[in-house]
Enzyme design. Structure first.
Site, mmCIF file in Angstrom:
data_model
loop_
_atom_site.group_PDB
_atom_site.id
_atom_site.type_symbol
_atom_site.label_atom_id
_atom_site.label_comp_id
_atom_site.label_asym_id
_atom_site.label_seq_id
_atom_site.Cartn_x
_atom_site.Cartn_y
_atom_site.Cartn_z
ATOM 1 N N ARG A 171 -0.877 -1.985 -18.813
ATOM 2 C CA ARG A 171 -2.189 -1.344 -18.834
ATOM 3 C C ARG A 171 -2.247 -0.270 -17.742
ATOM 4 N NH1 ARG A 171 -6.399 -2.402 -21.505
ATOM 5 N NH2 ARG A 171 -5.088 -3.649 -22.827
ATOM 6 N N ASP A 203 -5.110 14.557 -24.807
ATOM 7 C CA ASP A 203 -5.117 13.135 -24.441
ATOM 8 C C ASP A 203 -4.367 12.397 -25.549
ATOM 9 O OD1 ASP A 203 -5.681 10.469 -24.085
ATOM 10 O OD2 ASP A 203 -7.810 10.760 -23.626
ATOM 11 N N TYR A 216 0.852 -1.200 0.000
ATOM 12 C CA TYR A 216 0.000 0.000 0.000
ATOM 13 C C TYR A 216 0.878 1.236 0.000
ATOM 14 C CZ TYR A 216 -5.021 -0.150 -0.011
ATOM 15 O OH TYR A 216 -6.319 -0.202 -0.423
ATOM 16 N N THR A 259 -2.621 6.839 -21.959
ATOM 17 C CA THR A 259 -2.548 5.458 -21.500
ATOM 18 C C THR A 259 -1.102 5.022 -21.709
ATOM 19 O OG1 THR A 259 -3.081 4.666 -23.717
ATOM 20 C CG2 THR A 259 -4.908 4.856 -22.187
ATOM 21 N N GLU A 294 -0.540 4.739 -0.599
ATOM 22 C CA GLU A 294 -1.363 5.931 -0.822
ATOM 23 C C GLU A 294 -0.533 7.182 -0.559
ATOM 24 O OE1 GLU A 294 -4.748 5.356 1.698
ATOM 25 O OE2 GLU A 294 -5.907 4.362 0.123
ATOM 26 N N LYS A 306 -0.885 1.433 -25.163
ATOM 27 C CA LYS A 306 -1.182 1.433 -26.601
ATOM 28 C C LYS A 306 0.143 1.558 -27.360
ATOM 29 C CE LYS A 306 -5.838 2.955 -25.568
ATOM 30 N NZ LYS A 306 -6.828 4.043 -25.565
HETATM 31 C C1 LIG Z 1 -7.928 4.280 -24.820
HETATM 32 C C2 LIG Z 1 -8.214 5.705 -24.547
HETATM 33 C C3 LIG Z 1 -8.494 6.159 -23.250
HETATM 34 C C4 LIG Z 1 -8.828 5.267 -22.085
HETATM 35 O O1 LIG Z 1 -8.003 4.340 -21.700
HETATM 36 P P1 LIG Z 1 -8.409 3.217 -20.654
HETATM 37 O O2 LIG Z 1 -7.079 2.818 -20.127
HETATM 38 O O3 LIG Z 1 -9.134 2.175 -21.410
HETATM 39 O O4 LIG Z 1 -9.257 3.843 -19.600
HETATM 40 C C5 LIG Z 1 -8.634 7.523 -23.050
HETATM 41 N N1 LIG Z 1 -8.517 8.382 -24.064
HETATM 42 C C6 LIG Z 1 -8.271 7.977 -25.316
HETATM 43 C C7 LIG Z 1 -8.166 9.003 -26.395
HETATM 44 C C8 LIG Z 1 -8.129 6.630 -25.605
HETATM 45 O O5 LIG Z 1 -7.943 6.236 -26.860
#
Ligand SMILES: *Cc1c(COP(=O)(O)O)cnc(C)c1O
Length: 411
Positions: free
Chosen positions: A233, A198, A53, A224, A55, A227
């Site tokens: 993840r 994002d 933990y 993220t 936090e 990807k």
């Molecule tokens: C995949 C994605 C997310 C979210 O990712 P998670 O890990 O699935 O919550 C947020 N913004 C964009 C633009 C994405 O393509």
């Protein structure tokens, strides 16, 4: 190995994980949001760090015994800042959606206006979809794309002047053009809005130098890590120093509890990997492969939204064949290719059916696929579309997919 350890305790789970490994090895993975992490990244996810933990943040924890954890998390933060050129990084978000939620919590009050890309035009659920908290608690004004799949920046500017958003949000889950961050920043500045980007889909491309960086312009950058960045993840929030404290608070205790330190260690490893020259080559190859796939499909008379791609992703437009994204994604699975249905601009079909399939090259590029392989993939896809009811034809195509997979062993 670890599967044998699992098998002793829970044979069903071990067996199913093994089947999933085989599926990944024998499938051409074109889901644009997926990738294959390194064994080092995966190993970190299965370590004793999951027991702890922690936090709070490094050196300001609510639990004792965090000395080692602090070293790991600090290193992950430092690597994120260096790789993306931002002042501050919070590496604790459990996912991309959690990262976005924390920025909204910090920057906005319920009812405030956000200008973001519409989900059916390539945006993300967490950018204001009515079924997500972001769409329930904030006033969302959306911009879309034109028939060529491009953002109309004049339209975005017009919407900004009309609706005076508090936050302008750029970034998408399905956008195949380079995003003009400078233009977005000018739009945000023209109405005194925060500018958030994002980069979930393009983080690896930015790290590898094949997509411009939003760092000079953005107040907040979320991503993220699983990807194109090819990590575990999870998510990361980066921001200007002036927002650092508020962002950290919005994430914990604002929206999350204890951080996943085993995943944070894996993020640190992935960020290190992404800073190497090999990763630059990888990112370049992703884009080359995407262009080869798009050109291969068009050579087979298929339509790609916008007629080309500038990054890792494209949308196959099935309207002219009167086929749906849902059906073709299922047909592709039969021939050993995974991809997801996706709406096309002004899609006549519902989001559950769609007229498009989204295709991405990050995962196959990790396996080692190069341009000539993408041409073969394009031929398999086109044949599958044209012979979707011919079981024998599909079985032959499955063979061709398996051959390609065997050429590039995975794990
Ligand atoms: C995949 C994605 C997310 C979210 O990712 P998670 O890990 O699935 O919550 C947020 N913004 C964009 C633009 C994405 O393509």
């Amino acid at each position: 190995m670890e599967l044998d350890i699992i098998r002793e305790v829970d044979p069903f789970i071990a067996e199913t994980i093994e089947k999933e490994l085989k599926r990944q090895q024998n499938t051409i993975e074109l889901i644009a949001s997926e990738n294959f992490t390194s064994k080092a990244v995966m190993a970190a996810c299965g370590t004793v760090l999951t027991n702890k933990y922690a936090e709070g943040k490094p050196h300001k924890r609510f639990y004792n015994g965090c000395g080692n954890i602090d070293l790991i998390e600090e290193l992950a933060q430092k690597r994120a800042c260096e790789l993306f050129g931002m002042d501050h990084a919070n590496v604790q978000p459990h996912s991309g959606a959690q990262a976005n939620m924390a920025v909204f919590l910090y920057a906005l009050k319920p009812g405030d206006t956000v200008l973001s890309m519409d989900l059916s035009n390539g945006g993300h659920l967490s950018h204001g979809s009515p079924v997500n908290f972001s769409g329930m608690y904030f006033n969302i004004i959306s911009y879309g794309v034109n028939e060529q799949g491009e953002i109309d920046y004049d339209e975005v500017q017009k919407l900004a002047l009309e609706h005076k958003p508090k936050l302008v949000l750029a970034g998408a889950s399905n956008y195949s053009k380079i995003i003009d961050f400078k233009r977005f920043k000018e739009i945000a500045d023209s109405v005194g809005a925060y500018f958030m980007v994002d980069i979930a889909h393009i983080a690896g491309l930015i790290a590898g130098g094949v997509h411009p960086s939003p760092a000079p312009y953005a107040d907040f950058v979320t991503t993220t890590t699983h990807k194109t960045l090819r990590g575990p993840r999870g998510g990361i929030i980066m921001c200007k120093e002036e927002h650092a404290m508020g962002i950290d608070k919005a994430l914990f205790p604002g929206t999350q509890g204890g951080p996943l330190e085993h995943i944070i260690a894996a993020k640190a490893i992935a960020l290190l990997e992404a800073s190497k020259p090999e990763f630059k080559k990888y990112a370049e190859q992703i884009v080359k492969n995407a262009k080869a796939l798009a050109n291969g499909l068009m050579d087979e008379t298929m339509d790609i939204i916008g007629g080309c791609t500038e990054n890792h992703v494209m949308t196959l437009d099935l309207r002219k064949f009167n086929k749906t994204g849902k059906d073709i994604a299922n047909v592709l699975e039969k021939v050993g290719i995974t991809a997801n249905k996706n709406t096309v601009p002004n899609d006549p079909q519902s989001p559950f059916v769609t007229s498009g399939v989204r295709l991405g090259t990050a995962a196959v590029t990790t396996r080692g696929f190069v341009e000539e392989d993408m041409t073969e993939v394009a031929k398999i896809i086109a044949s599958a579309v044209f012979s979707s009811d011919n079981e024998l034809g599909l079985a032959n195509l499955r063979e061709r997919s398996s051959k390609l997979c065997a050429k590039y062993p995975l794990y």
